[in-house]
Scaffold this motif. Structure first.
Motif, PDB file in Angstrom:
ATOM      1  N   ALA A  86     -56.983  95.965-103.073  1.00 36.04           N
ATOM      2  CA  ALA A  86     -57.171  95.457-101.704  1.00 36.04           C
ATOM      3  C   ALA A  86     -55.812  95.165-101.061  1.00 36.04           C
ATOM      4  CB  ALA A  86     -58.007  94.181-101.739  1.00 36.04           C
TER       5      ALA A  86
ATOM      6  N   GLU B  69     -52.040 101.265 -95.350  1.00 28.33           N
ATOM      7  CA  GLU B  69     -53.198 101.332 -96.260  1.00 28.33           C
ATOM      8  C   GLU B  69     -53.922 100.004 -96.380  1.00 28.33           C
ATOM      9  OE1 GLU B  69     -51.830 103.209 -99.862  1.00 28.33           O
ATOM     10  OE2 GLU B  69     -51.338 105.053 -98.801  1.00 28.33           O
TER      11      GLU B  69
ATOM     12  N   THR C 284     -56.809  97.541 -96.377  1.00 30.55           N
ATOM     13  CA  THR C 284     -58.246  97.669 -96.670  1.00 30.55           C
ATOM     14  C   THR C 284     -59.046  96.555 -96.013  1.00 30.55           C
ATOM     15  OG1 THR C 284     -58.009  96.331 -98.668  1.00 30.55           O
ATOM     16  CG2 THR C 284     -57.822  98.740 -98.928  1.00 30.55           C
ATOM     17  N   ASP C 285     -58.374  95.415 -95.750  1.00 30.02           N
ATOM     18  CA  ASP C 285     -59.076  94.243 -95.236  1.00 30.02           C
ATOM     19  C   ASP C 285     -58.312  93.619 -94.081  1.00 30.02           C
ATOM     20  OD1 ASP C 285     -61.372  93.292 -97.348  1.00 30.02           O
ATOM     21  OD2 ASP C 285     -59.767  94.439 -98.315  1.00 30.02           O
TER      22      ASP C 285
ATOM     23  N   PRO D 110     -60.990 100.042 -92.242  1.00 30.45           N
ATOM     24  CA  PRO D 110     -60.900  98.886 -93.134  1.00 30.45           C
ATOM     25  C   PRO D 110     -62.171  98.029 -93.034  1.00 30.45           C
ATOM     26  CG  PRO D 110     -59.122  98.873 -91.473  1.00 30.45           C
ATOM     27  CD  PRO D 110     -60.112  99.915 -91.077  1.00 30.45           C
TER      28      PRO D 110
END
Ligand code: GLU
Length: 287
Positions: A2, A212, A214-215, A241
């Motif tokens: 993550a 990159e 993700t959250d 995301p």
């Protein structure tokens, strides 16, 4: 793995609201063994200042938040945003917008005084009038070659047609859910300003993908903007995301904290002898 990020704009000093956002990102990243990145969103050269950027680093270090990797400063990547914008242009989804702020206000004022309501976006600004979108291309070309100042805007209707229906994964407010995106609520958003080669919407989407992420964990005030972000992600083939839009820290009158708010500024609180643990407790993230 993550990847979380905290993405302040150096157009003022950080306050308790930023502390909450940064600390929540830190907590969620470390709970899942994820990475936490820092991004300085400094594309607005008029409002962003080096001393605010220095203040951001000082305040975050004082709060005990360490970031992974080197902070990404958006102002150093303008060519990358311009390249992405070119792709959207190549898809026929972008048009030059010559109307000035005053002309937009006049256009909307004329409609409204004739009793015709004019649509507002979720931030309360009127939708951009269709004048430039419908301008004959010979006229637009002539203005461009005469060097007339202009922004670049997304043709929202065409973009939505190209993208189809969209949603996003949201876990703010406790429950996990899929939220339908409604980018049309914003009208033809700006992708590059008169003075800037990019816009918040474009650069945030490009950077979340490049870094990159993700959250995306950020304030509830950006909930509605996520519709535009999903649209751009889809058009550009970028991953989506997960999102968590958290509550905002409000002042005693129930208003969102402003950058200038003295008694909730982290610099002021630090100078007054408040400890980082007290800040954590104050925003509800105590041990
Ligand atoms: N730079 C934005 C702000 O300071 C936050 C953007 C985001 O988290 O997506 O409000």
């Amino acid at each position: 793995m993550a990847v979380f990020r905290f993405a302040p704009s150096p157009n003022g000093r950080l306050h308790l609201g930023h502390a909450y956002s940064a600390l929540l990102n830190q907590r969620l990243a470390s709970a899942g063994g994820g990475r936490l990145l820092l991004r300085i969103e400094d594309i607005d050269r008029e409002r962003c200042r080096p001393e605010f950027e220095t203040g951001i680093h000082e305040d975050l270090a004082w709060l005990g938040i360490a970031f992974d990797g080197v902070p990404r400063r958006q102002s150093e990547h303008l060519a990358e945003y311009a390249a992405v914008l070119d792709r959207l242009r190549g898809m026929g989804l972008v048009y030059p917008a010559f109307l000035s702020r005053a002309e937009v206000a006049r256009f909307v004022g004329d409609r409204e005084s004739a009793g015709k309501p004019w649509r507002r976006d979720p931030d309360g600004s009127p939708h951009f009038p269709p004048v430039d979108r419908e301008r004959p291309s010979a006229d637009a070309t002539a203005r461009l070659s005469a060097g007339e100042p202009h922004a670049l805007r997304l043709d929202m209707r065409k973009a939505m047609e190209a993208a189809g229906p969209l949603d996003w994964r949201e876990s703010g407010g406790g429950a996990r859910q899929l939220v339908p995106a409604e980018p049309g609520a914003w009208g033809d958003v700006v992708l590059a300003g008169r003075e800037t080669a990019t816009s918040y919407h474009l650069s945030v989407v490009v950077d979340d993908a490049l870094q990159e992420v993700t959250d995306v964990v950020r304030g509830r005030d950006l909930f509605a903007a996520t519709s535009v972000h999903r649209l751009l992600q889809k058009l550009l083939g970028l991953p989506a995301p997960r999102y968590l839009h958290h509550r905002l820290i409000l002042d005693e009158t129930g208003r969102k904290l402003a950058k200038s708010s003295g008694d909730t500024g982290l610099g002021e609180l630090r100078a007054a002898g408040v400890a980082p643990d007290e800040i954590r407790a104050r925003v509800g993230l105590g041990a």
